[in-house]
Design a protein around this motif. Sequence first.
Motif, PDB file in Angstrom:
ATOM      1  N   GLY A 129       0.707  -1.133   0.022  1.00 36.80           N
ATOM      2  CA  GLY A 129      -0.131  -0.043   0.117  1.00 36.80           C
ATOM      3  C   GLY A 129       0.954   1.361   0.044  1.00 36.80           C
ATOM      4  O   GLY A 129       0.293   2.278  -0.188  1.00 36.80           O
ATOM      5  N   THR A 130       2.042   1.011   0.027  1.00 36.19           N
ATOM      6  CA  THR A 130       2.976   2.081   0.065  1.00 36.19           C
ATOM      7  C   THR A 130       2.820   3.003  -1.260  1.00 36.19           C
ATOM      8  O   THR A 130       3.156   2.287  -2.349  1.00 36.19           O
ATOM      9  CB  THR A 130       4.332   2.048   0.455  1.00 36.19           C
ATOM     10  N   LYS A 131       2.878   4.277  -1.361  1.00 33.24           N
ATOM     11  CA  LYS A 131       2.748   5.272  -2.516  1.00 33.24           C
ATOM     12  C   LYS A 131       3.807   6.126  -2.688  1.00 33.24           C
ATOM     13  O   LYS A 131       4.508   6.433  -1.660  1.00 33.24           O
ATOM     14  CB  LYS A 131       1.641   6.071  -2.549  1.00 33.24           C
ATOM     15  N   GLU A 132       4.187   6.367  -3.913  1.00 34.08           N
ATOM     16  CA  GLU A 132       5.350   7.347  -4.433  1.00 34.08           C
ATOM     17  C   GLU A 132       4.291   8.177  -4.903  1.00 34.08           C
ATOM     18  O   GLU A 132       3.491   8.123  -5.561  1.00 34.08           O
ATOM     19  CB  GLU A 132       6.158   6.643  -5.391  1.00 34.08           C
ATOM     20  N   ILE A 133       4.990   9.529  -4.878  1.00 33.14           N
ATOM     21  CA  ILE A 133       4.415  10.619  -5.294  1.00 33.14           C
ATOM     22  C   ILE A 133       5.272  11.548  -6.353  1.00 33.14           C
ATOM     23  O   ILE A 133       6.607  11.695  -5.743  1.00 33.14           O
ATOM     24  CB  ILE A 133       3.840  11.660  -4.010  1.00 33.14           C
ATOM     25  N   LYS A 134       4.599  11.946  -7.285  1.00 36.90           N
ATOM     26  CA  LYS A 134       5.749  12.953  -8.165  1.00 36.90           C
ATOM     27  C   LYS A 134       4.771  14.334  -8.020  1.00 36.90           C
ATOM     28  O   LYS A 134       3.687  14.478  -8.352  1.00 36.90           O
ATOM     29  CB  LYS A 134       5.361  12.480  -9.712  1.00 36.90           C
ATOM     30  N   ALA A 135       5.511  15.276  -7.364  1.00 34.68           N
ATOM     31  CA  ALA A 135       5.444  16.591  -7.062  1.00 34.68           C
ATOM     32  C   ALA A 135       6.077  17.488  -7.672  1.00 34.68           C
ATOM     33  O   ALA A 135       7.158  17.367  -7.808  1.00 34.68           O
ATOM     34  CB  ALA A 135       4.898  16.332  -5.495  1.00 34.68           C
ATOM     35  N   ARG A 136       5.551  18.672  -7.514  1.00 39.49           N
ATOM     36  CA  ARG A 136       6.397  20.073  -7.710  1.00 39.49           C
ATOM     37  C   ARG A 136       5.961  20.995  -6.286  1.00 39.49           C
ATOM     38  O   ARG A 136       5.136  21.037  -5.734  1.00 39.49           O
ATOM     39  CB  ARG A 136       5.841  20.732  -8.855  1.00 39.49           C
ATOM     40  N   HIS A 137       7.068  21.990  -6.143  1.00 37.36           N
ATOM     41  CA  HIS A 137       6.685  22.605  -5.232  1.00 37.36           C
ATOM     42  C   HIS A 137       7.437  24.112  -5.540  1.00 37.36           C
ATOM     43  O   HIS A 137       8.332  24.150  -6.510  1.00 37.36           O
ATOM     44  CB  HIS A 137       7.285  22.254  -3.961  1.00 37.36           C
ATOM     45  N   ILE A 138       6.859  25.096  -4.908  1.00 40.98           N
ATOM     46  CA  ILE A 138       7.614  26.543  -5.181  1.00 40.98           C
ATOM     47  C   ILE A 138       8.200  26.849  -3.503  1.00 40.98           C
ATOM     48  O   ILE A 138       7.142  27.051  -2.687  1.00 40.98           O
ATOM     49  CB  ILE A 138       6.706  27.541  -5.703  1.00 40.98           C
ATOM     50  N   LEU A 139       9.209  27.389  -3.491  1.00 40.45           N
ATOM     51  CA  LEU A 139       9.656  27.443  -1.855  1.00 40.45           C
ATOM     52  C   LEU A 139      10.086  29.114  -1.757  1.00 40.45           C
ATOM     53  O   LEU A 139      10.926  29.698  -2.943  1.00 40.45           O
ATOM     54  CB  LEU A 139      11.117  26.848  -1.487  1.00 40.45           C
ATOM     55  N   VAL A 140       9.298  29.914  -1.152  1.00 48.66           N
ATOM     56  CA  VAL A 140       9.748  31.214  -0.925  1.00 48.66           C
ATOM     57  C   VAL A 140       9.965  31.609   0.740  1.00 48.66           C
ATOM     58  O   VAL A 140       9.832  30.806   1.538  1.00 48.66           O
ATOM     59  CB  VAL A 140       8.730  32.420  -1.387  1.00 48.66           C
ATOM     60  N   GLU A 141      10.372  32.603   0.813  1.00 48.58           N
ATOM     61  CA  GLU A 141      10.931  32.985   2.230  1.00 48.58           C
ATOM     62  C   GLU A 141       9.767  33.441   3.103  1.00 48.58           C
ATOM     63  O   GLU A 141       9.702  33.220   4.341  1.00 48.58           O
ATOM     64  CB  GLU A 141      12.002  34.089   2.345  1.00 48.58           C
TER      65      GLU A 141
END
Length: 272
Positions: free
Chosen positions: A138-150
């Motif tokens: 049942g373990t899943k892998e995720i393909k994600a994106r992110h934006i990091l700001v201060e």
Amino acid sequence: MKKHLLSVSVAALLAGTLALPAVAQNVAIVNGKPVPKARLEALEAQVKAQAARTGQPVPPEVTQQLRDEVIAREVFMQEAERRGIQGSDAYRKNMELARQSVMINALFEDFKAKNEVTDAEAKAEYDRLVAAQAPAAGTKEIKARHILVEKESEAKDLIAQIKKGAKFEDLAKKASKDPGSGAQGGDLGWSNPSSYVPEFAEAMSKLKKGEMTDAPVKTQFGYHIIRVDDTRDAKAPEPPKFEDVKAQVKQQMEQQKLAKFQEDLRGKAKIE
């Protein structure tokens, strides 16, 4: 006259023939003292044994290097003896420590020789290690994106722009402070949520495919906007072939057996 010359030649030949075995038994003669070939053979045996344990080949030039080492040791030994080093207290103390080391090493080598790891044992350990790397059901892998700001205000502004139609990827390239993913449009690739800090992992795990966080996610690095592009069942990494790692597996198992042997000896010893 001819008969005399023949006799001299035969005598010289015989003398050379008789001398060959003595020369063959020595690596060299240093200041008139022979250096037995047995010393070189013992040193070569140590090097080959070490190479066998690590699965590394022994380069051809090593034999000459070891020969030079044996000769150098004889030179230094003769000088030490000339100076009477063997009569000093420091020498006697170090010799006792050396004697202990030699005896202990011989004990451990004897144990390993009598408790060799078989190919079958190594294969069983290899299979166990491979199975241990398999992800839980049942373990899943995720393909994600992110934006990091201060700042949180920056993150909220970017979320508003995306909801109005701005492309997530374009904003990530312009605004993200994450140098690794920013240039890739915020792409983090496939990964298990557990590989991220808890706050990030928790927020990402709540999203379905195509969804984005409505509010900035705060972590020790700043504020994140996260979008999940896809999910899949986790897969175990492709393991190396057994034959490619057999030597390393055997070495590790030998070390484990030796450690257990040492632990048992300590446990049985009566120490007051």
